[in-house]
Design a protein around this motif. Structure first.
Motif, mmCIF file in Angstrom:
data_model
loop_
_atom_site.group_PDB
_atom_site.id
_atom_site.type_symbol
_atom_site.label_atom_id
_atom_site.label_comp_id
_atom_site.label_asym_id
_atom_site.label_seq_id
_atom_site.Cartn_x
_atom_site.Cartn_y
_atom_site.Cartn_z
ATOM 1 N N LEU A 251 0.513 -1.531 0.016
ATOM 2 C CA LEU A 251 -0.425 -0.247 0.607
ATOM 3 C C LEU A 251 0.563 1.214 0.355
ATOM 4 N N GLU A 252 1.868 1.229 0.770
ATOM 5 C CA GLU A 252 2.832 2.123 0.672
ATOM 6 C C GLU A 252 3.853 2.354 -0.641
ATOM 7 N N ILE A 253 3.862 1.541 -1.272
ATOM 8 C CA ILE A 253 4.759 1.959 -2.529
ATOM 9 C C ILE A 253 3.375 2.406 -3.252
ATOM 10 N N PHE A 254 1.905 1.437 -3.353
ATOM 11 C CA PHE A 254 1.114 2.056 -4.579
ATOM 12 C C PHE A 254 0.932 3.664 -3.896
ATOM 13 N N SER A 255 0.818 4.450 -2.928
ATOM 14 C CA SER A 255 0.816 5.473 -2.343
ATOM 15 C C SER A 255 1.017 6.953 -3.626
ATOM 16 N N ALA A 256 2.553 6.087 -2.728
ATOM 17 C CA ALA A 256 3.506 6.706 -3.475
ATOM 18 C C ALA A 256 3.746 6.807 -5.229
ATOM 19 N N ILE A 257 3.646 6.128 -5.236
ATOM 20 C CA ILE A 257 3.856 6.121 -6.583
ATOM 21 C C ILE A 257 2.647 6.956 -7.780
ATOM 22 N N SER A 258 1.216 6.491 -7.212
ATOM 23 C CA SER A 258 0.302 6.537 -7.164
ATOM 24 C C SER A 258 -0.624 8.248 -7.282
ATOM 25 N N ASN A 259 0.490 8.457 -6.164
ATOM 26 C CA ASN A 259 0.596 10.037 -5.371
ATOM 27 C C ASN A 259 -1.267 9.632 -4.418
ATOM 28 N N LYS A 260 -1.497 9.155 -4.235
ATOM 29 C CA LYS A 260 -2.872 8.923 -3.212
ATOM 30 C C LYS A 260 -3.157 8.186 -2.117
ATOM 31 N N ASP A 261 -3.627 8.799 -0.822
ATOM 32 C CA ASP A 261 -3.402 8.982 0.362
ATOM 33 C C ASP A 261 -3.582 7.194 0.894
ATOM 34 N N VAL A 262 -2.876 6.937 1.868
ATOM 35 C CA VAL A 262 -2.873 4.836 1.520
ATOM 36 C C VAL A 262 -4.783 4.542 2.286
ATOM 37 N N HIS A 263 -4.970 5.339 3.307
ATOM 38 C CA HIS A 263 -6.445 5.132 3.127
ATOM 39 C C HIS A 263 -7.499 5.272 2.556
ATOM 40 N N SER A 286 5.316 -0.336 -12.761
ATOM 41 C CA SER A 286 5.663 -0.997 -14.481
ATOM 42 C C SER A 286 5.446 -0.089 -14.987
ATOM 43 N N LYS A 287 4.702 0.723 -14.822
ATOM 44 C CA LYS A 287 4.112 1.927 -15.854
ATOM 45 C C LYS A 287 5.658 3.647 -15.356
ATOM 46 N N PHE A 288 5.442 3.424 -13.752
ATOM 47 C CA PHE A 288 6.286 4.146 -13.612
ATOM 48 C C PHE A 288 8.045 3.937 -13.686
ATOM 49 N N LEU A 289 8.416 2.903 -13.479
ATOM 50 C CA LEU A 289 9.938 2.807 -14.136
ATOM 51 C C LEU A 289 9.844 2.838 -15.794
ATOM 52 N N HIS A 290 8.832 2.537 -15.968
ATOM 53 C CA HIS A 290 9.426 2.275 -17.529
ATOM 54 C C HIS A 290 8.991 3.966 -17.552
ATOM 55 N N LYS A 291 8.503 5.088 -17.550
ATOM 56 C CA LYS A 291 8.988 6.657 -17.783
ATOM 57 C C LYS A 291 10.087 6.577 -17.479
ATOM 58 N N LEU A 292 10.669 6.557 -15.575
ATOM 59 C CA LEU A 292 11.803 7.040 -15.025
ATOM 60 C C LEU A 292 13.178 6.905 -16.277
ATOM 61 N N GLN A 293 12.653 5.286 -16.343
ATOM 62 C CA GLN A 293 14.404 4.988 -16.942
ATOM 63 C C GLN A 293 14.114 5.094 -18.520
ATOM 64 N N ARG A 294 13.618 5.809 -19.416
ATOM 65 C CA ARG A 294 13.904 6.340 -20.299
ATOM 66 C C ARG A 294 14.153 7.973 -19.823
ATOM 67 N N ARG A 295 13.906 8.559 -19.360
ATOM 68 C CA ARG A 295 14.317 9.425 -18.310
ATOM 69 C C ARG A 295 15.911 9.632 -18.321
#
Ligand code: TRP
Length: 339
Positions: A251-263, A286-295
């Motif tokens: 949940l913490e990983i997902f929250s950070a990547i999606s910019n949404k509150d854990v709760h 995956s989506k997030f890392l793909h973009k980050l890796q390209r940059r």
């Protein structure tokens, strides 16, 4: 003097950076650039404490710098530099050694974890590992830093930095600003995927515990798939770090990547099965890392640009560092040849 508060942060370029480094620290850097005066440093001198192969140091340093830029650190807005390019860090470090206590350093958890085994010191532990927090204090105090965004594991080092600064100030007046750590409630300690009660660490022998920022996407999906959840049936997705460490970590990983509150996320995910949840998380990561890796790759391929950024950053950092160091030398009454 700038009126904005000053931010300093750094990461050691001592191995592949992990998603824990990103979520705990680097994620916050770009957002701070408009309201703070920011200095972001690649802590290559710190890497000497644990490095196994020196021929990688330069590569790892350029890798880290590229990641800083890929995460949105903008050299037009922030001072981005390499620690060893600003000699004042090492100079101040010696001085601060003389204002810190042996007993204070002995209490540092990071040293206990890396330098001792049970009651014994690991025989070949280098002294740099013990002194590590003093160099960190120098990094921070040289720039009159007000806030330090770090992961939870560095909290104790920032507290020690304050103690040293306070001790110095009580003798010589207000030479140093006292820094405050910024440690977010969620995401400041991302845990190992298979053992969610221990921290995700780049040096973990089991690579399935760790998501590296440079992992290929298919291995990220498989690592998240294998991650440990719990045996609650039916699936129950909510944040409870003590009783549901695996789910809380995802949940913490997902929250950070999606910019949404854990709760908010927990509510949205009510009734979702764990396998489905893992798929949602791995899609997002995956989506997030793909973009980050390209940059990242765009910057990493351009060493001329990286050198230019590091050079300009070091010039700006040196100017600021020298101002503080001069003040300290003068307070300490060093004999000056030229005034
Ligand atoms: N010790 C930090 C880490 O490994 C890196 C670091 C070096 C740092 N100097 C610093 C962090 C000063 C904050 C401030 O992540």
């Amino acid at each position: 003097m700038s009126s904005k508060p000053i931010v300093f942060s750094a990461i050691q370029p001592s191995g592949n950076l992990t998603i824990g480094n990103y979520i705990g620290t680097m994620r916050h850097w770009s957002k701070m650039q408009s309201n703070y005066e920011c200095l972001y440093c690649v802590a290559d001198l710190h890497a000497l404490t644990t490095i196994q192969n020196y021929s990688f140091l330069k590569t790892r340093t350029l890798d880290a710098l590229s990641f800083y830029l890929a995460c949105g650190v903008d050299p037009e807005k922030s001072i981005v530099f390499i620690q060893s390019h600003v000699h004042q860090h090492s100079q101040l470090s010696w001085i601060l050694n003389c204002f810190a206590r042996f007993s204070e350093l002995l209490r540092m958890t990071q040293f206990k974890v890396k330098g001792t085994q049970g009651e014994k010191y690991i025989p070949k532990t280098n002294l740099g590992l013990f002194n590590y927090p003093i160099l960190m204090a120098s990094d921070i105090l040289l720039y009159q830093t007000n806030v330090v965004p770090v992961g939870y594991d560095q909290k104790q080092h920032i507290e020690l930095t304050r103690t040293i600064a306070d001790r110095f100030n009580s003798i010589y007046g207000d030479v140093f600003a006292l820094p405050t750590p910024i440690i977010n409630q969620y995401g400041s300690k991302i845990m190992a995927l298979l053992e969610p009660k221990k921290k995700m660490s780049k040096s973990d022998i089991n690579k399935n515990n760790v998501i590296f920022l440079l992992d290929d996407i298919s291995s990220v999906v498989s690592k998240i798939n294998k991650s440990v959840t719990d045996s609650d049936r039916p699936s129950a997705i909510y944040y409870d770090i003590k009783n549901k460490p695996g789910i809380s970590n995802l949940l913490e990983i997902f929250s950070a990547i999606s910019n949404k509150d854990v709760h908010v996320l927990s509510k949205e995910l009510q009734g979702v099965m764990y396998t489905e949840f893992k798929k949602i998380v791995s899609d997002a990561v995956s989506k997030f890392l793909h973009k980050l890796q390209r940059r990242y790759t765009d910057y990493r391929c351009d060493e001329t640009l990286l050198k230019k950024i590091a050079y300009e950053g070091s010039m700006k950092a040196q100017l600021k560092a020298e101002t503080t160091l001069k003040k300290i030398y003068s307070e300490l009454n060093f004999f000056h040849l030229f005034k």
